[in-house]
Design an enzyme around this catalytic site. Structure first.
Site, PDB file in Angstrom:
ATOM      1  N   ASP A  33       0.855  -1.182   0.000  1.00  0.00           N
ATOM      2  CA  ASP A  33       0.000   0.000   0.000  1.00  0.00           C
ATOM      3  C   ASP A  33       0.897   1.240   0.000  1.00  0.00           C
ATOM      4  O   ASP A  33       1.899   1.308   0.717  1.00  0.00           O
ATOM      5  CB  ASP A  33      -0.918   0.005   1.232  1.00  0.00           C
ATOM      6  CG  ASP A  33      -2.047   1.016   1.088  1.00  0.00           C
ATOM      7  OD1 ASP A  33      -3.212   0.593   0.981  1.00  0.00           O
ATOM      8  OD2 ASP A  33      -1.759   2.236   1.085  1.00  0.00           O
ATOM      9  N   ILE A  34       0.537   2.218  -0.806  1.00  0.00           N
ATOM     10  CA  ILE A  34       1.362   3.412  -0.968  1.00  0.00           C
ATOM     11  C   ILE A  34       1.344   4.289   0.294  1.00  0.00           C
ATOM     12  O   ILE A  34       2.259   5.084   0.513  1.00  0.00           O
ATOM     13  CB  ILE A  34       0.871   4.215  -2.208  1.00  0.00           C
ATOM     14  CG1 ILE A  34       1.959   5.101  -2.766  1.00  0.00           C
ATOM     15  CG2 ILE A  34      -0.384   5.016  -1.904  1.00  0.00           C
ATOM     16  CD1 ILE A  34       1.639   5.675  -4.136  1.00  0.00           C
ATOM     17  N   ASN A  91     -12.866  -3.011   2.055  1.00  0.00           N
ATOM     18  CA  ASN A  91     -13.882  -1.970   2.077  1.00  0.00           C
ATOM     19  C   ASN A  91     -14.728  -2.112   0.818  1.00  0.00           C
ATOM     20  O   ASN A  91     -14.188  -2.197  -0.290  1.00  0.00           O
ATOM     21  CB  ASN A  91     -13.229  -0.586   2.131  1.00  0.00           C
ATOM     22  CG  ASN A  91     -12.533  -0.353   3.458  1.00  0.00           C
ATOM     23  OD1 ASN A  91     -13.089  -0.634   4.509  1.00  0.00           O
ATOM     24  ND2 ASN A  91     -11.309   0.141   3.412  1.00  0.00           N
ATOM     25  N   GLU A  99     -12.137   3.543  -1.673  1.00  0.00           N
ATOM     26  CA  GLU A  99     -11.560   4.589  -2.522  1.00  0.00           C
ATOM     27  C   GLU A  99     -11.322   4.108  -3.948  1.00  0.00           C
ATOM     28  O   GLU A  99     -11.526   4.850  -4.901  1.00  0.00           O
ATOM     29  CB  GLU A  99     -10.200   5.030  -1.963  1.00  0.00           C
ATOM     30  CG  GLU A  99     -10.267   5.892  -0.730  1.00  0.00           C
ATOM     31  CD  GLU A  99      -8.883   6.092  -0.138  1.00  0.00           C
ATOM     32  OE1 GLU A  99      -7.880   6.087  -0.896  1.00  0.00           O
ATOM     33  OE2 GLU A  99      -8.809   6.228   1.093  1.00  0.00           O
ATOM     34  N   VAL A 100     -10.829   2.890  -4.061  1.00  0.00           N
ATOM     35  CA  VAL A 100     -10.460   2.380  -5.386  1.00  0.00           C
ATOM     36  C   VAL A 100     -11.478   1.298  -5.786  1.00  0.00           C
ATOM     37  O   VAL A 100     -11.619   0.286  -5.092  1.00  0.00           O
ATOM     38  CB  VAL A 100      -9.033   1.783  -5.380  1.00  0.00           C
ATOM     39  CG1 VAL A 100      -8.654   1.284  -6.765  1.00  0.00           C
ATOM     40  CG2 VAL A 100      -8.023   2.815  -4.876  1.00  0.00           C
ATOM     41  N   HIS A 104     -10.041  -5.101  -3.445  1.00  0.00           N
ATOM     42  CA  HIS A 104      -8.726  -5.300  -2.826  1.00  0.00           C
ATOM     43  C   HIS A 104      -8.913  -5.679  -1.371  1.00  0.00           C
ATOM     44  O   HIS A 104      -9.840  -5.213  -0.702  1.00  0.00           O
ATOM     45  CB  HIS A 104      -7.849  -4.051  -2.942  1.00  0.00           C
ATOM     46  CG  HIS A 104      -8.528  -2.787  -2.550  1.00  0.00           C
ATOM     47  ND1 HIS A 104      -9.418  -2.137  -3.371  1.00  0.00           N
ATOM     48  CD2 HIS A 104      -8.465  -2.041  -1.415  1.00  0.00           C
ATOM     49  CE1 HIS A 104      -9.869  -1.051  -2.763  1.00  0.00           C
ATOM     50  NE2 HIS A 104      -9.311  -0.976  -1.564  1.00  0.00           N
ATOM     51  N   HIS A 106      -6.871  -5.561   2.201  1.00  0.00           N
ATOM     52  CA  HIS A 106      -5.743  -5.017   2.953  1.00  0.00           C
ATOM     53  C   HIS A 106      -5.256  -6.112   3.895  1.00  0.00           C
ATOM     54  O   HIS A 106      -6.060  -6.705   4.617  1.00  0.00           O
ATOM     55  CB  HIS A 106      -6.175  -3.828   3.816  1.00  0.00           C
ATOM     56  CG  HIS A 106      -6.721  -2.656   3.058  1.00  0.00           C
ATOM     57  ND1 HIS A 106      -5.969  -1.521   2.820  1.00  0.00           N
ATOM     58  CD2 HIS A 106      -7.933  -2.419   2.499  1.00  0.00           C
ATOM     59  CE1 HIS A 106      -6.710  -0.635   2.151  1.00  0.00           C
ATOM     60  NE2 HIS A 106      -7.903  -1.156   1.949  1.00  0.00           N
TER      61      HIS A 106
HETATM   62  P1  AMP Z   1      -9.743   1.567   0.109  1.00  0.00           P
HETATM   63  O1  AMP Z   1     -10.076   2.770   0.912  1.00  0.00           O
HETATM   64  O2  AMP Z   1     -10.035   0.288   0.828  1.00  0.00           O
HETATM   65  O3  AMP Z   1     -10.325   1.623  -1.288  1.00  0.00           O
HETATM   66  O4  AMP Z   1      -8.158   1.563  -0.011  1.00  0.00           O
HETATM   67  C1  AMP Z   1      -7.444   1.985  -1.132  1.00  0.00           C
HETATM   68  C2  AMP Z   1      -5.987   1.880  -0.774  1.00  0.00           C
HETATM   69  O5  AMP Z   1      -5.212   1.971  -1.950  1.00  0.00           O
HETATM   70  C3  AMP Z   1      -5.488   2.950   0.192  1.00  0.00           C
HETATM   71  O6  AMP Z   1      -4.991   2.328   1.374  1.00  0.00           O
HETATM   72  C4  AMP Z   1      -4.386   3.663  -0.608  1.00  0.00           C
HETATM   73  O7  AMP Z   1      -3.301   4.043   0.191  1.00  0.00           O
HETATM   74  C5  AMP Z   1      -4.007   2.599  -1.627  1.00  0.00           C
HETATM   75  N1  AMP Z   1      -3.426   3.085  -2.877  1.00  0.00           N
HETATM   76  C6  AMP Z   1      -3.891   4.057  -3.683  1.00  0.00           C
HETATM   77  N2  AMP Z   1      -3.100   4.206  -4.759  1.00  0.00           N
HETATM   78  C7  AMP Z   1      -2.109   3.286  -4.650  1.00  0.00           C
HETATM   79  C8  AMP Z   1      -0.986   2.930  -5.449  1.00  0.00           C
HETATM   80  N3  AMP Z   1      -0.708   3.548  -6.608  1.00  0.00           N
HETATM   81  N4  AMP Z   1      -0.190   1.926  -5.006  1.00  0.00           N
HETATM   82  C9  AMP Z   1      -0.461   1.303  -3.860  1.00  0.00           C
HETATM   83  N5  AMP Z   1      -1.502   1.580  -3.058  1.00  0.00           N
HETATM   84  C10 AMP Z   1      -2.318   2.570  -3.452  1.00  0.00           C
END
Ligand code: AMP
Length: 116
Positions: A33-34, A91, A99-100, A104, A106
């Site tokens: 995770d970034i 999530n 967010e994405v 995914h 974690h």
């Molecule tokens: P969520 O809120 O569960 O959708 O988590 C999305 C996660 O993706 C967050 O913890 C971000 O820090 C992570 N994230 C976003 N962009 C990147 C990236 N380019 N590489 C790795 N992790 C990322």
């Protein structure tokens, strides 16, 4: 709900964004995770285009589903997290603040993570 082809994890899978892959199998990849929230914070994603958990369980094959969960287990074994403990979170949707929009998981470990 449609899959957003431009989401950041789609770009990682397409190699439009370079990422260090920690472990990979036929159906999934794991990377850091970034913005880590724990000393070890990895993300595990299916290679298929699934938005969130229910989309995945309702539409993926059993091999794909097993592929993702077995990769998580491989990470647990690789980093010996079974000894100290770990947390797996996904999530899904608005109320979870996903967010994405590519499924995914974690995987968090490396310190006491406190209560949920
Ligand atoms: P969520 O809120 O569960 O959708 O988590 C999305 C996660 O993706 C967050 O913890 C971000 O820090 C992570 N994230 C976003 N962009 C990147 C990236 N380019 N590489 C790795 N992790 C990322």
């Amino acid at each position: 709900m449609y899959y957003d082809e431009e989401n950041i994890f789609a770009k990682i899978l397409n190699k439009d964004i370079p990422t260090e892959v920690i472990l990979e199998n036929k159906y999934s990849i794991a990377f850091k995770d970034i913005a880590p929230r724990a000393p070890k914070h990895l993300l595990i994603i299916p290679k298929g285009k699934y938005i969130k958990y229910d989309d995945f369980l309702n539409n993926a094959s059993k091999d794909e589903i097993y592929g993702v969960f077995s990769l998580i287990n491989e990470l647990v074994m690789k980093f010996e997290l079974q000894r100290s403990g770990y947390r797996i979170i996904t999530n899904a949707g608005n109320d979870a603040n996903q967010e994405v929009p590519h499924l995914h998981f974690h995987l968090l470990a490396g310190r006491n993570l406190g209560p949920m």
